[in-house]
Design a protein around this motif. Structure first.
Motif, PDB file in Angstrom:
ATOM      1  N   ARG A  32      35.028  33.550  39.947  1.00 20.52           N
ATOM      2  CA  ARG A  32      36.160  32.525  39.783  1.00 20.52           C
ATOM      3  C   ARG A  32      36.842  31.999  39.956  1.00 20.52           C
ATOM      4  O   ARG A  32      37.443  31.360  39.042  1.00 20.52           O
ATOM      5  N   ALA A  33      35.077  30.982  39.445  1.00 18.89           N
ATOM      6  CA  ALA A  33      34.906  29.483  39.184  1.00 18.89           C
ATOM      7  C   ALA A  33      35.192  29.807  37.356  1.00 18.89           C
ATOM      8  O   ALA A  33      35.838  28.728  36.993  1.00 18.89           O
ATOM      9  N   ILE A  34      34.666  30.657  36.730  1.00 19.85           N
ATOM     10  CA  ILE A  34      34.252  30.461  35.663  1.00 19.85           C
ATOM     11  C   ILE A  34      36.097  30.754  34.589  1.00 19.85           C
ATOM     12  O   ILE A  34      36.644  30.287  33.512  1.00 19.85           O
ATOM     13  N   GLU A  35      37.025  31.670  35.696  1.00 20.08           N
ATOM     14  CA  GLU A  35      37.727  32.151  35.493  1.00 20.08           C
ATOM     15  C   GLU A  35      39.279  31.226  35.850  1.00 20.08           C
ATOM     16  O   GLU A  35      39.483  31.082  34.382  1.00 20.08           O
ATOM     17  N   MET A  85      24.559  36.148  37.343  1.00 20.90           N
ATOM     18  CA  MET A  85      26.235  35.685  37.579  1.00 20.90           C
ATOM     19  C   MET A  85      25.543  35.171  35.856  1.00 20.90           C
ATOM     20  O   MET A  85      26.231  34.218  35.733  1.00 20.90           O
ATOM     21  N   ILE A  86      24.495  34.763  36.098  1.00 24.46           N
ATOM     22  CA  ILE A  86      24.099  32.901  34.660  1.00 24.46           C
ATOM     23  C   ILE A  86      24.549  33.711  33.148  1.00 24.46           C
ATOM     24  O   ILE A  86      24.906  32.855  32.184  1.00 24.46           O
ATOM     25  N   LYS A  87      24.746  35.331  32.785  1.00 21.73           N
ATOM     26  CA  LYS A  87      25.168  35.111  31.684  1.00 21.73           C
ATOM     27  C   LYS A  87      27.091  35.300  31.821  1.00 21.73           C
ATOM     28  O   LYS A  87      26.653  34.221  31.002  1.00 21.73           O
ATOM     29  N   PRO A  88      27.458  35.293  32.437  1.00 28.00           N
ATOM     30  CA  PRO A  88      28.983  35.049  32.348  1.00 28.00           C
ATOM     31  C   PRO A  88      29.070  32.888  32.224  1.00 28.00           C
ATOM     32  O   PRO A  88      29.951  32.765  31.558  1.00 28.00           O
ATOM     33  N   LEU A  89      28.025  33.182  32.284  1.00 30.77           N
ATOM     34  CA  LEU A  89      28.271  31.008  33.244  1.00 30.77           C
ATOM     35  C   LEU A  89      27.755  30.404  31.480  1.00 30.77           C
ATOM     36  O   LEU A  89      28.574  30.191  31.451  1.00 30.77           O
ATOM     37  N   THR A  90      26.860  31.323  31.433  1.00 30.22           N
ATOM     38  CA  THR A  90      26.142  31.040  29.891  1.00 30.22           C
ATOM     39  C   THR A  90      26.911  31.027  28.917  1.00 30.22           C
ATOM     40  O   THR A  90      27.354  30.108  27.972  1.00 30.22           O
ATOM     41  N   LEU A  91      27.436  32.348  28.874  1.00 25.59           N
ATOM     42  CA  LEU A  91      28.657  32.665  27.732  1.00 25.59           C
ATOM     43  C   LEU A  91      29.754  31.592  28.015  1.00 25.59           C
ATOM     44  O   LEU A  91      30.259  31.484  26.975  1.00 25.59           O
ATOM     45  N   TRP A  92      30.324  31.362  29.151  1.00 28.20           N
ATOM     46  CA  TRP A  92      31.073  30.257  29.059  1.00 28.20           C
ATOM     47  C   TRP A  92      30.948  28.713  28.563  1.00 28.20           C
ATOM     48  O   TRP A  92      31.963  28.092  27.964  1.00 28.20           O
ATOM     49  N   VAL A  93      29.204  28.622  28.957  1.00 27.60           N
ATOM     50  CA  VAL A  93      29.531  27.176  28.174  1.00 27.60           C
ATOM     51  C   VAL A  93      29.174  27.776  26.810  1.00 27.60           C
ATOM     52  O   VAL A  93      29.532  26.633  26.208  1.00 27.60           O
ATOM     53  N   LEU A  94      29.081  28.265  26.401  1.00 27.29           N
ATOM     54  CA  LEU A  94      28.702  27.986  25.109  1.00 27.29           C
ATOM     55  C   LEU A  94      30.168  28.816  24.278  1.00 27.29           C
ATOM     56  O   LEU A  94      30.526  27.627  22.978  1.00 27.29           O
ATOM     57  N   LYS A  95      30.923  28.837  24.610  1.00 32.83           N
ATOM     58  CA  LYS A  95      32.072  29.086  24.465  1.00 32.83           C
ATOM     59  C   LYS A  95      32.773  27.842  24.382  1.00 32.83           C
ATOM     60  O   LYS A  95      33.170  27.611  23.579  1.00 32.83           O
TER      61      LYS A  95
END
Ligand code: C2E
Ligand code: CA
Ligand code: CA
Ligand code: CA
Length: 278
Positions: A32-35, A85-95
């Protein structure tokens, strides 16, 4: 109970273990934090010793949890690795980082942005295409990005990691080996990696003035890196004397509290204005 560490983070006691309900709750909260907007990138300067110019900034992830306060990245990234969960996290950071890089370049700030990747990222054959999609949607050039990987993340499955690294490097992304000296990387593998930078771990930098062995290690590492055609960043530079010592050993870039603590984007932009970098 949460206690405050000297960096202002909440420390958990007892430590998270793999199956604790708390860890599972936290991981679903991370989703949820990512969103929502509980995650934020902080920025720390990388400064060139030779020119005194700002070379770039490392993006460092912060999670402001609504109840627990700041959770240190070290802590939730390890958990995110274990739970995929690292994949969505990394993608968020990259974006986020790429969006910021695009803005800086549009403002004429020629900065290299450093982003940390995790072990699992280096095992993900989808990563190169995903990164290239984010680059296209944000309008950045791969040459503006340095991807930081650790020795241990390479050595977990070197052949697989090398393939991903080579594909990204072929697109123009530069690679940095982070926390150098703390892992067990084989020189044979380092030689095969298309690396641009070696980052000396702050544990060696911290005592360079007082511990002769550390000074010898730092000096040898700088020579090794230069002979392999890499530039060297020293992390954890906390005072001027350490900076001068590193400079005397031919270190290229420095990063640490002496220049700035990792800070929010707004603070980092003020800091850049107040310092005569460009
Ligand atoms: P790292 O990549 O080695 O980042 C450097 C850490 O050293 C940062 O801690 C930074 O705040 C701290 N530091 C910088 N200068 C100094 C100094 O002069 N003295 C001292 N004592 N410390 C200094 P931080 O931000 O808590 O990050 C910890 C680790 O979490 C990072 O270590 C990195 O491994 C990981 N991390 C942070 N953000 C991300 C991310 O977006 N993705 C991934 N995969 N990992 C991340
Ligand atoms: Ca790093
Ligand atoms: Ca590091
Ligand atoms: Ca580290």
């Amino acid at each position: 109970m949460a206690a405050k560490s000297n960096e202002g983070y909440a420390i958990y006691e007892p430590a998270f273990d793999d199956h604790s309900p708390r860890r599972l709750t936290l991981m679903s909260e991370l989703r949820r934090a990512i969103e929502s907007s509980q995650l934020e990138l902080y920025y720390q300067a990388k400064v060139s010793l030779q020119s005194g110019q700002l070379f770039g900034a490392e993006a460092l992830l912060r999670w402001q949890h609504p109840r627990h306060g700041f959770i240190p990245p070290d802590e939730f990234i390890i958990m995110a690795e274990r739970t995929r969960m690292i994949k969505p996290l990394t993608l968020w950071v990259l974006k986020e980082a790429f969006k910021q890089s695009a803005l800086w370049h549009a403002q004429g700030k020629d900065l290299i942005i450093s982003v940390n990747l995790s072990t699992r990222d280096l095992h993900d054959p989808e990563l190169p295409d995903l990164v290239s999609g984010i680059a296209a949607s944000t309008g950045i050039r791969p040459e503006w990005v340095m991807l930081e990987i650790t020795e241990s993340s390479i050595m977990t499955d070197p052949d697989r990691a090398l393939e991903i690294i080579k594909r990204l490097n072929g697109m123009g992304y530069q690679f940095s080996i982070d926390d150098y000296g703390t892992g067990y990387s084989s020189l044979a593998y380092l030689k095969k990696m298309p690396l641009a930078e070696l980052k000396i771990d702050r544990s060696f930098v911290a005592e360079i003035l007082t511990n002769e062995n550390d000074e010898v290690i730092v000096n040898a590492t700088i020579n090794l890196a230069h002979n392999l055609g890499l530039h060297v960043t020293a992390e954890g530079v906390e005072n001027e004397a350490i900076m001068h010592k590193l400079s005397a050993h031919g270190c290229d870039l420095v990063q640490g509290y002496f220049f700035n603590q990792p800070m929010s984007l707004a603070d980092f932009e003020c800091w850049m204005q107040e310092n005569p970098w460009q």
